[in-house]
Design an enzyme around this catalytic site. Structure first.
Site, short mmCIF file in Angstrom:
data_model
loop_
_atom_site.label_atom_id
_atom_site.label_comp_id
_atom_site.label_asym_id
_atom_site.label_seq_id
_atom_site.Cartn_x
_atom_site.Cartn_y
_atom_site.Cartn_z
N SER A 97 0.80 -1.23 0.00
CA SER A 97 0.00 0.00 0.00
C SER A 97 0.83 1.27 0.00
CB SER A 97 -0.92 0.04 1.22
OG SER A 97 -1.95 -0.87 1.06
N THR A 199 -1.33 2.24 4.53
CA THR A 199 -0.71 3.55 4.36
C THR A 199 0.07 3.87 5.62
OG1 THR A 199 -2.48 4.40 3.00
CG2 THR A 199 -1.33 6.03 4.33
N THR A 217 1.40 6.89 0.56
CA THR A 217 0.58 5.73 0.20
C THR A 217 0.57 5.50 -1.31
OG1 THR A 217 -1.63 4.77 0.46
CG2 THR A 217 -1.54 7.08 -0.13
N ARG A 227 -7.23 8.71 -9.76
CA ARG A 227 -7.84 8.91 -8.42
C ARG A 227 -6.78 9.35 -7.41
NH1 ARG A 227 -7.08 6.72 -2.98
NH2 ARG A 227 -9.10 6.65 -1.96
N THR A 250 -5.86 7.17 8.00
CA THR A 250 -5.67 6.06 7.08
C THR A 250 -7.04 5.43 6.85
OG1 THR A 250 -4.58 3.91 6.78
CG2 THR A 250 -5.02 4.57 9.03
N GLY A 251 -7.13 4.65 5.78
CA GLY A 251 -8.42 4.03 5.48
C GLY A 251 -9.01 4.60 4.21
#
Ligand code: SD4
Length: 341
Positions: A97, A199, A217, A227, A250-251
């Site tokens: 990631s 990340t 990330t 994106r 993060t996420g």
């Protein structure tokens, strides 16, 4: 959910977690359809420490903290520490990631996002950057060598090369194989667990009392080409005010951007929330705003001027590494709001 149960949840969420009554009410109301049963698990556990302090997201934070400590432990700046720290994850081909080895987008291209911010309210960011192993160092160059905050895509790559960064192939065999497998049914569905979210975000307070933060990330696996997530967005993925504190997320980046996650955490700390309470409030707010919060993961960590740290997440599984003058390098489990059913 009956009325008294709702009221109990509102009270317990607001009371235990320090979450504002308004957000608690909105989260509790969602409980009707989402069967939230873990609201009361949110604790106000608060870790405090003596500077220097460094925290970073997920298990790779252990190695990153160690690296950062080479700077912090010798009286160095938090800015040098966070840059050096997160570079460990960027250079690790097994971390899928971040940096080299990151999962590609749906066209098979590895595109990277990163940002950095210092105690002087200066920041730099790169997004949609290809071919460079250390986007965090390019972000720092944007901060230090340009009049801008953010460079993206080809412009960011051009700038990186002008600054002497070498073009490299970031797509490893393992990540290419995973992408080819994904192409078989090409279904984009970010998954809630550690393997899909790693990340690295790092926050540090140095001996002189100055804060810095970094975030880097490869973004959501198999995202659309072009994106950009929250990680390079100052205010969403990372924010810092040296008078107050700093936070990093993060996420699922889209959810973090929609709620301006990191800057909200800092503003809450300015109002007197502890870092732990601020993270929990941000998470609760994301839950209250997102259409389907059960399907996504967000984790937030924060550090204030006094060396207090905190973290919170929507689902279990999110943790962060903490290292300070008084704490050995160790993982801390962040409280969560949902159980995955
Ligand atoms: C993104 N927030 O691009 C990043 C992904 C992430 O752990 O944090 N993964 O949306």
């Amino acid at each position: 959910m009956n009325q008294s149960r709702k009221q109990f949840l509102r009270k317990s969420v607001a009371g235990l977690a320090g979450i504002s009554a308004f957000t608690a009410a909105k989260v509790a109301a969602k409980g009707d359809s989402l069967a939230i049963n873990e609201l009361t698990q949110m604790s106000s556990h608060q870790v405090s420490s003596v500077k220097p302090v460094v925290i970073s997201t997920w298990i790779h934070g252990i190695l990153a903290n160690e690296e950062a400590w080479k700077v912090l432990g010798n009286g160095g700046t938090s800015l040098d520490a966070v840059e050096l720290g997160v570079k460990t994850a960027e250079a690790d081909p097994t971390n899928q990631s971040v940096g080299v080895g990151g999962f590609p987008d749906r066209e098979g291209r590895v595109t990277l996002d990163a940002c950095i911010m210092n105690h002087d309210q200066q920041c730099g960011s790169v997004a949609f950057l290809e071919h460079i192993v250390h986007p965090i160092s390019v972000a720092r160059k944007v901060m230090e060598e340009t009049p801008h905050v953010m460079l993206v895509g080809k412009g960011a790559l051009q700038f990186a090369e002008e600054q002497g960064f070498k073009r490299e192939n970031l797509l490893t065999e393992a990540s290419e194989k995973a992408w080819r497998k994904w192409l078989e049914d090409s279904r984009y569905a970010p998954v809630i667990n550690v393997e899909n979210h790693d990340t690295i975000g790092m926050l540090a307070l140095d001996e002189s009392g100055n804060l810095s933060g970094a975030c880097t990330t490869s973004g959501a696996a198999y995202k659309m080409h072009g994106r950009v997530g929250d990680s390079p967005i100052i205010g969403a993925g990372l924010y810092l005010d040296n008078d107050v504190g700093c936070a990093v997320a993060t996420g699922l980046g889209e959810a973090v951007i929609r709620s301006a996650g990191a800057s909200v955490a800092v503003e809450l700390m300015r109002q007197g929330y502890t870092p732990q309470q601020a993270c929990e409030e941000v998470v609760a707010r994301i839950i209250s705003k997102e259409k389907d919060p059960k399907s996504l993961q967000v984790g937030v960590i924060a550090l204030n001027k006094q060396g207090q740290v905190g973290g919170g997440a929507i689902h279990p599984g999110f943790n962060y590494a903490l290292l300070s003058k008084e704490h050995e390098n160790r993982m801390v489990d962040a409280p969560h709001l949902f159980e995955i059913k």
